[in-house]
Design a protein around this motif. Structure first.
Motif, PDB file in Angstrom:
ATOM      1  N   THR A  78      20.208 -10.198  10.870  1.00  0.00           N
ATOM      2  CA  THR A  78      20.012  -9.992   9.561  1.00  0.00           C
ATOM      3  C   THR A  78      18.537  -9.380   9.553  1.00  0.00           C
ATOM      4  N   GLN A  79      18.567  -8.445   8.493  1.00  0.00           N
ATOM      5  CA  GLN A  79      17.191  -7.838   8.105  1.00  0.00           C
ATOM      6  C   GLN A  79      16.633  -8.329   7.238  1.00  0.00           C
ATOM      7  N   LEU A  80      15.273  -8.501   7.242  1.00  0.00           N
ATOM      8  CA  LEU A  80      14.512  -9.138   5.962  1.00  0.00           C
ATOM      9  C   LEU A  80      13.477  -8.033   5.611  1.00  0.00           C
ATOM     10  N   SER A  81      13.438  -7.256   4.561  1.00  0.00           N
ATOM     11  CA  SER A  81      12.579  -6.290   4.060  1.00  0.00           C
ATOM     12  C   SER A  81      11.943  -6.627   2.797  1.00  0.00           C
ATOM     13  N   ILE A  82      10.740  -6.226   2.304  1.00  0.00           N
ATOM     14  CA  ILE A  82      10.127  -6.457   1.239  1.00  0.00           C
ATOM     15  C   ILE A  82       9.869  -4.860   0.673  1.00  0.00           C
ATOM     16  N   SER A  83      10.234  -4.983  -0.636  1.00  0.00           N
ATOM     17  CA  SER A  83      10.013  -3.366  -1.094  1.00  0.00           C
ATOM     18  C   SER A  83       9.093  -3.637  -2.459  1.00  0.00           C
ATOM     19  N   ALA A  84       8.138  -2.888  -2.426  1.00  0.00           N
ATOM     20  CA  ALA A  84       6.962  -3.377  -3.485  1.00  0.00           C
ATOM     21  C   ALA A  84       6.095  -2.042  -3.522  1.00  0.00           C
ATOM     22  N   PRO A  85       5.867  -1.663  -4.745  1.00  0.00           N
ATOM     23  CA  PRO A  85       4.892  -0.540  -4.968  1.00  0.00           C
ATOM     24  C   PRO A  85       3.556  -1.280  -5.087  1.00  0.00           C
ATOM     25  N   TYR A  86       2.427  -0.634  -4.769  1.00  0.00           N
ATOM     26  CA  TYR A  86       0.892  -1.294  -4.858  1.00  0.00           C
ATOM     27  C   TYR A  86       0.072  -0.636  -5.594  1.00  0.00           C
ATOM     28  N   ALA A  87      -0.629  -1.367  -6.543  1.00  0.00           N
ATOM     29  CA  ALA A  87      -1.709  -0.794  -7.428  1.00  0.00           C
ATOM     30  C   ALA A  87      -2.841  -1.688  -7.388  1.00  0.00           C
ATOM     31  N   PRO A  88      -3.756  -1.018  -6.932  1.00  0.00           N
ATOM     32  CA  PRO A  88      -5.245  -1.798  -6.571  1.00  0.00           C
ATOM     33  C   PRO A  88      -5.809  -2.097  -8.120  1.00  0.00           C
ATOM     34  N   PRO A  89      -6.492  -3.169  -8.109  1.00  0.00           N
ATOM     35  CA  PRO A  89      -7.087  -3.555  -9.447  1.00  0.00           C
ATOM     36  C   PRO A  89      -8.341  -2.931  -9.451  1.00  0.00           C
ATOM     37  N   LEU A  90      -8.926  -2.821 -10.863  1.00  0.00           N
ATOM     38  CA  LEU A  90      -9.985  -2.199 -11.212  1.00  0.00           C
ATOM     39  C   LEU A  90     -10.037  -0.511 -11.556  1.00  0.00           C
ATOM     40  N   GLY A  91      -8.795  -0.148 -11.801  1.00  0.00           N
ATOM     41  CA  GLY A  91      -8.700   1.402 -11.810  1.00  0.00           C
ATOM     42  C   GLY A  91      -8.942   2.419 -11.130  1.00  0.00           C
ATOM     43  N   PRO A  92      -9.884   3.610 -11.469  1.00  0.00           N
ATOM     44  CA  PRO A  92     -10.402   4.376 -10.498  1.00  0.00           C
ATOM     45  C   PRO A  92     -11.193   3.709  -9.390  1.00  0.00           C
ATOM     46  N   LEU A  93     -12.065   2.954  -9.651  1.00  0.00           N
ATOM     47  CA  LEU A  93     -13.036   2.309  -8.714  1.00  0.00           C
ATOM     48  C   LEU A  93     -12.179   1.417  -7.748  1.00  0.00           C
ATOM     49  N   GLY A  94     -11.238   0.779  -8.329  1.00  0.00           N
ATOM     50  CA  GLY A  94     -10.388  -0.041  -7.153  1.00  0.00           C
ATOM     51  C   GLY A  94      -9.496   1.009  -6.181  1.00  0.00           C
ATOM     52  N   LYS A  95      -9.148   2.065  -6.848  1.00  0.00           N
ATOM     53  CA  LYS A  95      -8.311   3.183  -5.794  1.00  0.00           C
ATOM     54  C   LYS A  95      -9.135   3.603  -4.817  1.00  0.00           C
ATOM     55  N   ALA A  96     -10.758   3.964  -4.999  1.00  0.00           N
ATOM     56  CA  ALA A  96     -11.642   4.411  -4.102  1.00  0.00           C
ATOM     57  C   ALA A  96     -11.747   3.394  -2.996  1.00  0.00           C
ATOM     58  N   ASN A  97     -11.879   2.200  -3.406  1.00  0.00           N
ATOM     59  CA  ASN A  97     -12.283   1.045  -2.652  1.00  0.00           C
ATOM     60  C   ASN A  97     -11.192   0.819  -1.773  1.00  0.00           C
ATOM     61  N   ASP A  98     -10.023   0.960  -2.376  1.00  0.00           N
ATOM     62  CA  ASP A  98      -8.560   0.603  -1.624  1.00  0.00           C
ATOM     63  C   ASP A  98      -8.613   1.789  -0.508  1.00  0.00           C
ATOM     64  N   ARG A  99      -8.778   2.904  -0.680  1.00  0.00           N
ATOM     65  CA  ARG A  99      -8.663   3.980   0.193  1.00  0.00           C
ATOM     66  C   ARG A  99      -9.676   3.807   1.364  1.00  0.00           C
ATOM     67  N   ALA A 100     -10.689   3.350   0.908  1.00  0.00           N
ATOM     68  CA  ALA A 100     -12.039   2.989   2.089  1.00  0.00           C
ATOM     69  C   ALA A 100     -11.831   1.858   2.864  1.00  0.00           C
ATOM     70  N   LEU A 101     -11.104   0.782   2.347  1.00  0.00           N
ATOM     71  CA  LEU A 101     -11.075  -0.454   3.116  1.00  0.00           C
ATOM     72  C   LEU A 101      -9.899  -1.473   2.732  1.00  0.00           C
ATOM     73  N   MET A 102      -9.703  -1.696   1.506  1.00  0.00           N
ATOM     74  CA  MET A 102      -9.064  -2.950   0.922  1.00  0.00           C
ATOM     75  C   MET A 102      -7.431  -2.833   1.167  1.00  0.00           C
ATOM     76  N   HIS A 103      -6.993  -1.597   1.622  1.00  0.00           N
ATOM     77  CA  HIS A 103      -5.556  -1.271   1.854  1.00  0.00           C
ATOM     78  C   HIS A 103      -5.217  -2.283   3.071  1.00  0.00           C
ATOM     79  N   ARG A 104      -6.253  -2.324   4.267  1.00  0.00           N
ATOM     80  CA  ARG A 104      -6.192  -2.873   5.244  1.00  0.00           C
ATOM     81  C   ARG A 104      -5.922  -4.528   5.087  1.00  0.00           C
ATOM     82  N   VAL A 105      -6.900  -4.839   4.030  1.00  0.00           N
ATOM     83  CA  VAL A 105      -6.636  -6.494   3.571  1.00  0.00           C
ATOM     84  C   VAL A 105      -5.367  -6.717   3.059  1.00  0.00           C
TER      85      VAL A 105
END
Length: 110
Positions: A78-105
């Motif tokens: 049996t295969q278990l998978s998760i399907s999910a879009p991800y939108a970082p919080p805090l708008g454009p500031l959050g997107k920049a922070n996510d690209r730099a580090l937070m996507h790893r978290v």
């Protein structure tokens, strides 16, 4: 740890685990509320909707709206998978922070 609480009518479930990353004394955690929706059966898979959101300080932490999918891929597999879009919080500031580090978290908490 966390707690588990079935919803009225048995159509959904909630739990409140601590999620995080790291090990030993350097582990960072956050309590989230996870809600599981009603199971949907399809010919080749079963899908369980899941919402995961922080218990407090919601605007500062990401939420997750996902589908857990279970599919048979062989007679004993049996295969278990998760399907999910991800939108970082805090708008454009959050997107920049996510690209730099937070996507790893975010990846580390799954």
């Amino acid at each position: 740890m966390g707690t588990y609480a079935p919803e009225k009518g048995g159509t959904a479930s909630r739990c409140f685990p601590d999620v995080g990353f790291g090990s030993g004394g350097r582990r960072l955690t956050k309590q989230v509320e996870i809600k599981l929706g009603p199971t949907m059966q399809f010919p080749c898979k079963t899908v369980v909707p899941m919402v995961w959101q922080p218990v407090d300080h919601q605007p500062l932490f990401p939420a997750l709206d996902a589908d857990l999918e279970l599919a048979g891929i062989g007679p004993n597999l049996t295969q278990l998978s998760i399907s999910a879009p991800y939108a970082p919080p805090l708008g454009p500031l959050g997107k920049a922070n996510d690209r730099a580090l937070m996507h790893r978290v975010a990846d580390a908490t799954l």
